[in-house]
Write a protein that holds these residues in place. Sequence first.
Motif, short mmCIF file in Angstrom:
data_model
loop_
_atom_site.label_atom_id
_atom_site.label_comp_id
_atom_site.label_asym_id
_atom_site.label_seq_id
_atom_site.Cartn_x
_atom_site.Cartn_y
_atom_site.Cartn_z
N ARG A 112 -1.01 12.57 5.42
CA ARG A 112 -1.73 12.12 6.38
C ARG A 112 -3.10 11.59 5.67
O ARG A 112 -3.38 10.67 6.28
N GLN A 113 -3.62 12.32 4.78
CA GLN A 113 -4.70 11.78 3.89
C GLN A 113 -4.43 10.51 3.27
O GLN A 113 -5.37 9.37 3.42
N ARG A 114 -3.23 10.20 2.96
CA ARG A 114 -2.88 8.86 2.12
C ARG A 114 -2.70 7.92 3.06
O ARG A 114 -3.02 6.87 2.93
N VAL A 115 -2.44 8.31 4.44
CA VAL A 115 -2.12 7.05 5.31
C VAL A 115 -3.67 6.68 5.57
O VAL A 115 -4.22 5.23 5.90
N ALA A 116 -4.67 7.76 5.84
CA ALA A 116 -5.98 7.27 6.04
C ALA A 116 -6.47 6.53 5.12
O ALA A 116 -7.18 5.28 5.25
N ALA B 288 1.00 -1.13 -0.15
CA ALA B 288 -0.03 -0.14 -0.08
C ALA B 288 0.80 1.19 0.21
O ALA B 288 0.67 2.04 -0.78
N ALA B 289 1.87 1.16 0.72
CA ALA B 289 2.73 2.40 0.70
C ALA B 289 3.32 2.64 -0.54
O ALA B 289 3.51 3.96 -0.82
N LYS B 290 3.63 1.70 -1.11
CA LYS B 290 4.26 1.97 -2.52
C LYS B 290 3.10 2.60 -3.38
O LYS B 290 3.79 3.68 -4.04
N ILE B 291 2.18 2.17 -3.24
CA ILE B 291 1.28 2.85 -4.09
C ILE B 291 0.85 4.32 -3.91
O ILE B 291 0.54 4.98 -4.65
N GLN C 233 -7.43 5.21 -7.16
CA GLN C 233 -8.36 4.23 -7.35
C GLN C 233 -8.13 3.62 -8.74
O GLN C 233 -8.35 2.51 -8.85
N ARG C 234 -7.90 4.40 -9.59
CA ARG C 234 -7.50 3.92 -11.22
C ARG C 234 -6.30 2.80 -10.90
O ARG C 234 -6.35 1.73 -11.43
N ARG C 235 -5.38 2.99 -10.06
CA ARG C 235 -4.18 2.10 -9.88
C ARG C 235 -4.48 1.08 -9.05
O ARG C 235 -4.00 -0.28 -9.58
N LEU C 236 -5.55 0.99 -8.20
CA LEU C 236 -5.82 0.08 -7.51
C LEU C 236 -6.80 -1.04 -8.05
O LEU C 236 -6.93 -2.19 -7.84
N GLY C 237 -7.69 -0.25 -8.96
CA GLY C 237 -8.65 -0.94 -9.57
C GLY C 237 -9.79 -1.77 -8.66
O GLY C 237 -10.47 -2.32 -9.05
N VAL C 238 -10.01 -0.95 -7.57
CA VAL C 238 -11.15 -1.49 -6.37
C VAL C 238 -12.47 -0.79 -6.91
O VAL C 238 -12.27 0.59 -6.99
N THR C 239 -13.54 -1.47 -6.93
CA THR C 239 -14.79 -0.80 -7.15
C THR C 239 -14.89 0.33 -6.18
O THR C 239 -14.76 -0.20 -4.95
N THR C 240 -15.61 1.44 -6.49
CA THR C 240 -15.68 2.47 -5.50
C THR C 240 -16.86 3.07 -5.94
O THR C 240 -17.33 3.77 -6.92
N VAL C 241 -17.74 3.61 -4.77
CA VAL C 241 -18.79 4.35 -4.86
C VAL C 241 -18.58 5.67 -3.82
O VAL C 241 -18.14 5.28 -2.85
N TYR C 242 -18.73 6.73 -4.76
CA TYR C 242 -18.52 7.99 -3.90
C TYR C 242 -19.66 8.92 -3.95
O TYR C 242 -19.97 9.04 -5.09
N VAL C 243 -19.65 9.45 -3.11
CA VAL C 243 -21.08 10.26 -2.88
C VAL C 243 -20.52 11.77 -2.68
O VAL C 243 -19.59 12.20 -1.87
N THR C 244 -21.28 12.76 -3.50
CA THR C 244 -20.98 14.04 -3.42
C THR C 244 -22.04 15.01 -3.74
O THR C 244 -23.04 14.53 -4.65
N HIS C 245 -22.25 16.08 -3.29
CA HIS C 245 -23.21 17.43 -3.84
C HIS C 245 -22.74 18.13 -4.88
O HIS C 245 -23.38 18.75 -5.31
N ASP C 246 -21.33 17.88 -4.94
CA ASP C 246 -20.66 18.95 -5.74
C ASP C 246 -20.42 18.34 -7.36
O ASP C 246 -19.90 17.28 -7.55
N GLN C 247 -21.10 18.76 -8.32
CA GLN C 247 -21.22 18.05 -9.68
C GLN C 247 -19.84 18.34 -10.43
O GLN C 247 -19.29 17.27 -11.33
N THR C 248 -19.02 19.37 -9.78
CA THR C 248 -17.67 19.28 -10.45
C THR C 248 -16.81 18.08 -10.09
O THR C 248 -16.12 17.64 -10.92
N GLU C 249 -16.88 17.89 -8.54
CA GLU C 249 -16.26 16.84 -8.17
C GLU C 249 -16.63 15.58 -8.75
O GLU C 249 -15.81 14.70 -9.39
N ALA C 250 -17.94 15.35 -9.29
CA ALA C 250 -18.42 14.14 -9.89
C ALA C 250 -17.64 14.08 -11.15
O ALA C 250 -17.27 13.01 -11.58
N LEU C 251 -17.84 15.24 -12.19
CA LEU C 251 -17.27 15.06 -13.38
C LEU C 251 -15.71 14.98 -13.21
O LEU C 251 -15.44 14.06 -14.23
N THR C 252 -15.08 15.40 -12.53
CA THR C 252 -13.74 15.19 -12.35
C THR C 252 -13.25 13.81 -11.89
O THR C 252 -12.44 13.42 -12.36
#
Lengths: 419, 371
Positions: free
Chosen positions: B141-145, B119-122, B182-201
Amino acid sequence: MVPMPQQNLQITAVAPDPALLDLPWDVPLAEWPDDVLAALPQGISRHVVRFVSHGGRVLAIKEIGETVAYREYELLRQLHRIEVPSVVPVGVITGRRAPDGERLEAVLLTEHLQFSLPYRALFSQDLRPDTATRLIDALAVLLVRLHLVGFYWGDVSLSNTLFRRDAETFAAYLVDAETGDMHRTLTNGQRNYDVDLARTNIIGELMDLSAGELLDEAVDEVAIGDALVERYQELWNALTGSEAFDSDDRWRVAARIERLNDLGFDVGELEITTDIDGTKVRIQPKVVDAGHHSRRLLRLTGLDVQENQARRMLNDLDSYRAATDRQNDQEQIVAHAWVRQVFRPTIDAVPRELRRKLEPAQLFHEILDHRWYISQQAQRDIPLPEAAESYVERVLRHRPDEDAVLGLAPGEADPADLE
Amino acid sequence: MATVTFDHATRVYPGTERPAVDQLNLEIEDGEFLVLVGPSGCGKSTSLRMLAGLEDVNGGHIFIGDRDVTDVQPKDRDIAMVFQNYALYPHMSVADNMGFALKIAGTPKAEIRQRVEEAAKILDLVEYLDRKPKALSGGQRQRVAMGRAIVRQPQVFLMDEPLSNLDAKLRVQTRTQIASLQRRLGVTTVYVTHDQTEALTMGDRIAVLNHGVLQQVGTPREMYDRPNNVFVAGFIGSPAMNIGTFDVKDGKVQVGSAEVPLERSIASEISDADGGKVTLGFRPEALDPVAVGTAGSFDVEVNLVEELGSDAFVYGTLKGDTDVNLTAGETNQLIVRIDPRNVPDKGDVIAVAIQAGHSHVFSATTGERLG
């Protein structure tokens, strides 16, 4: 010249205090000068948190996103209104700007809970072997109470909790509601997730103490985490489980209520159903309220104290009633006499400068304990005034102040930095 | 790794009549990054919590892979809620901070170390593994989380507005990191946001919800180019699409002084109930400034010019059509993107024309896309 953007501070608070504006809001919280701060927190937090003394109280200030700040403020207000033990929110301040015009994060202000102790302070202080267990018990009670009112915490941990002494036990208070949510009722999934996360977080926090050599090596972190799950389930079942019995055994209704009272809960609503031929009765508590003993003491004496402190004081009130042979007098009148003749004089016997060390109710409890202890030694009944004097000299003088145990003094180095 | 399937999944809160999530049908591919997006109260977080096991499913089913998890407890679903808990422990090394959940689960030491190192490598944290969190920057710190979730090797990552409590700078930085990771790990991810810019990007695909009902699901490009209905059209894109309801005469939409011809196939879908009207949408960037009086153009009186350096936007009023209700997102002004080097003044009147093929036509009654 473009004019320097001014701060346009907005304070949202129940009773906004204009003096709050004097604090250096144009400086990021992490850079506030030592002379403003009361202390630096030592707990684990994902945000910058600082304490300041303000108008005779200590405030905790947390830098946090604006929407999250308002949300947490509302949640804490709600919890406070329904009397769940939690820190009291003071307000939200937005519109902060540094002199160079950069926007600064909003802050959430809460009142520091007087006489409360962070778990780290408890572990580094008078570590009795069962401290951890007593903290876990307190946290389990808090979690059950939160779940009973429909509050999903989302990040249960020792760091997000403060503890107050409550006779020989502790009472736990919610400090951080950032991830929380209020629901009409919780699903089993929500409750189980909260409990499971609590277990993981507690074990993690204890492992951290252990890595910092602040925890006795004999402590089994995982076992303590498991104990929380067990205590929570026991209490939840005792409070909400249904039981069925023959209709002849109707005494079991009263027995159930008494059992809940012993656990410190009142039954607000009990559902009783019988089967068609009336031979079986099923009961299930529907509404239970914590604080059975503290409510009773409040009603009798006007003293507002923790549950187990109240239990202890009620016991002493009972002995007083027997000793003065006033069993037939109205309870409230005897209670007032007890406050005047027993409780107040005992507290007043403690020199004023030592009273910051513990809350009055906790002082009273410890003096009662001390009396029992020295009576055993002396093989005679020591009167309370004598016990109080002995307690002050032999115990209280040597204890640290617990009025506001916050963390490190400003300027003091964090021991973790020295590694 | 696994697919996720919502099959007519419904959540009704006790004491309410309208479902918070109504018959959600959604298939998420193995390894896909799906974003649930919508305004507050649309049911996006409820949907995620149904998948997490935090909300009861009152109708329908939820599958992770082939396994029906509808009634499975959260901890037995093999999912990880990322960022739920990202307070780092100061006395533990970064490696222990990442691996402590595995230690609790009784995973052998050697395996923990191996998973943590992977995980640390990624996460670009290898050189920090034996240091204390104090040595890390905010982003690290975010990445450790994230590492905490990664080492558990769950089938699905769930993220519920994970960036909402970060400051603006860290938010943009973390957004990019999560997406690339997420793309490197290839794990299925479901992400919630109210921000359409975040969604589009961020999303491979986006699912837009409103009032508990799935409005449309598709790639960011599809959502942007071909919104299924007026709601999606107005929600996706920033600044928002200009949307108004106009009269149709002889197969032409009357927008101010302009007549915008409708394709025959679209015109044929207008029903009697529509009363000779359509709802027309055109994005601020689909408008070309032209000389005043040019055929097919309409006039806009400039109320405000917003200059953003690389872009500039005119907020204005459509001239000559006073009773039309025109909105662009939150504002009821018309928005035009213009050349930032050639901006009009407040009070000027400019003429613009909708680029051919860049208008969106919806039924005036149902709001559904026509054609």
